[in-house]
Scaffold this active site. Structure first.
Site, PDB file in Angstrom:
ATOM      1  N   PHE A 173      -2.260   9.595   1.082  1.00 40.47           N
ATOM      2  CA  PHE A 173      -0.854   9.926   1.277  1.00 40.47           C
ATOM      3  C   PHE A 173      -0.237   9.005   2.342  1.00 40.47           C
ATOM      4  CE2 PHE A 173      -2.300  13.768  -0.895  1.00 40.47           C
ATOM      5  CZ  PHE A 173      -1.265  13.963  -1.794  1.00 40.47           C
ATOM      6  N   SER A 174       0.397   9.564   3.379  1.00 41.85           N
ATOM      7  CA  SER A 174       1.201   8.732   4.280  1.00 41.85           C
ATOM      8  C   SER A 174       0.407   7.961   5.324  1.00 41.85           C
ATOM      9  CB  SER A 174       2.263   9.590   4.970  1.00 41.85           C
ATOM     10  OG  SER A 174       3.233   9.985   4.029  1.00 41.85           O
ATOM     11  N   VAL A 175      -0.900   8.077   5.333  1.00 47.15           N
ATOM     12  CA  VAL A 175      -1.692   7.085   6.064  1.00 47.15           C
ATOM     13  C   VAL A 175      -1.387   5.703   5.486  1.00 47.15           C
ATOM     14  CG1 VAL A 175      -4.047   6.299   6.577  1.00 47.15           C
ATOM     15  CG2 VAL A 175      -3.476   8.714   6.767  1.00 47.15           C
ATOM     16  N   LYS A 223       1.461   4.599   4.961  1.00 44.07           N
ATOM     17  CA  LYS A 223       2.582   4.049   5.726  1.00 44.07           C
ATOM     18  C   LYS A 223       2.093   3.225   6.917  1.00 44.07           C
ATOM     19  CE  LYS A 223       6.035   7.636   4.643  1.00 44.07           C
ATOM     20  NZ  LYS A 223       5.296   8.477   3.678  1.00 44.07           N
TER      21      LYS A 223
END
Length: 390
Positions: free
Chosen positions: A107-109, A111
């Site tokens: 997921f947003s890791v 980012k």
């Protein structure tokens, strides 16, 4: 090849992010969605091992009672857990079918990987973080991105009208996920692709830079900027500039929409060990295998800069009350050295330079955000780091 459960247990785009289906789907995303490969290093470097016993390290759980690392791992939906100390594997733990060579959705890791790529491209002279987004993407002139800078993308401070509410079944997030191919469109609805959708983003009336406002599409725009300056797909950019130099042992991959646009904000799937390599490089001031992968000044910028006032006005201050955000990394507490990459459903890379410790956790936590569970694990990370530093 993984076997998809049959009959009533069939996992589809309608249920793949529900529990318990996610225990299978988060390690088999490639079976459900189109993806682009992020090639492993041509010269992989094994992580050394110095195994220790961390199971009995104690900290406070969500009820204010004492728990241990071993109990927390088994009671909080953790799929994989790895701790490095001074670059050596101290402990490595897997559950729910995850194995050392299996990729897990982070997921947003994702980012934070994108923010790190920004430092590499800036160091190469390809990217100017202070330049207007439309210098690279003039096709976004009519959107909210027509008036902001790349820096606003990196720091999540775009004045954009978007509510990142994962539980709203008809809100901005569901429309965004449909454009990225993560959810099926309603019957009869016209198809819209990710980059078409990005062009529809509009301002919320706040000036850019005023407040930290967490909006995933900002990172997809950032990845599009990278593709424009590099002239290659985002997956190749990550492979060439990060996975290769890190000595990654396994391929990673990223989800793409039907036109091949990468879900830069949250679509990367990678192995636990390669995520640990990434975290260790960040701990070592951008150096991996004796090579400066990310400019040291970019790491300094993450750890020392960021806009504390913008953070205090932002929508995640309740998670890190004394925190900050810079280049898509979180400062856990401005009075300490720890910083982190965080994704929903329990994905973390926690880095404590003072304790020479990197902790990676991947999970199939049923709820996207569980602040009390995050706070519990932050106490756990701190307890582990303190133990290893002693």
């Amino acid at each position: 090849m993984s076997i998809v459960p049959a009959d009533e247990r069939q996992i589809t785009l309608a249920n793949w992010r529900q529990h318990p289906q996610m225990e299978w789907s988060y390690r088999n995303v490639r079976e459900l969605l189109p993806t682009a490969n992020i090639a492993r290093s041509s010269t992989p470097v094994a992580l050394p091992r110095s195994l220790g016993y961390l199971d009995d390290i104690a900290f406070e759980d969500v009820k204010g009672e004492t728990t241990t690392v071993a109990d927390a791992l088994r009671s909080t939906y953790v799929d994989g857990f790895l701790v490095l100390h001074r670059g050596r594997i101290v402990t490595e733990w897997y559950a729910h079918g995850l194995t050392p060579d299996a990729q897990h959705l982070i997921f947003s890791v994702s980012k934070s990987i994108a923010g790190t790529i920004g430092g590499i491209l800036t160091g190469q002279g390809r990217l100017d973080p202070d330049a207007p987004v439309v210098r690279y993407l003039p096709e976004l002139k009519a959107s909210v991105y027509g008036t902001c800078a790349v820096r606003h993308l990196l720091d999540m401070s775009v004045g954009i009208r978007f509510d990142e509410d994962y539980d709203d079944g008809e809100g901005d997030v569901i429309r965004y996920r449909r454009a990225a191919g993560w959810d099926l469109p309603p019957p009869g609805a016209p198809a819209i692709h990710l980059r078409d959708y990005l062009g529809t983003m509009r301002p919320d009336g706040q000036p850019h830079g005023h407040a930290f406002h967490y909006v995933s599409p900002n990172t997809d725009v950032l990845g599009w900027v990278y593709e424009r300056v590099c002239g290659m797909p985002y997956a190749n950019i990550v492979a060439e500039n990060l996975w290769g130099p890190l000595g990654a042992e396994n391929d990673a991959y990223i989800t793409v929409d039907s036109q091949g646009a990468a879900r830069v904000a949250g679509g990367i799937c990678a192995t636990l060990r390669d995520l640990a390599r990434f975290g260790e490089m960040m701990r070592n001031h951008g150096v991996s295998n004796g090579r400066q992968v990310v400019p040291g000044r970019w790491i300094d910028d993450i750890r020392k800069n960021g806009n504390a006032d913008a953070w205090s006005r932002g929508d995640l201050v309740m998670v890190f009350p004394n925190g900050n955000y810079r280049n898509k990394w979180y400062t856990v507490d401005r009075d300490r050295t720890a910083f982190a990459a965080v994704g929903i459903h329990g994905q973390w890379i926690y880095i404590d330079p003072a304790a020479e410790t990197v902790i990676v956790r991947v999970s199939s936590q049923p709820t996207p955000m569980d602040i009390e569970l995050d706070r519990m694990w932050l106490r756990g990370y701190a307890a582990i780091a303190s133990h290893l530093a002693s």
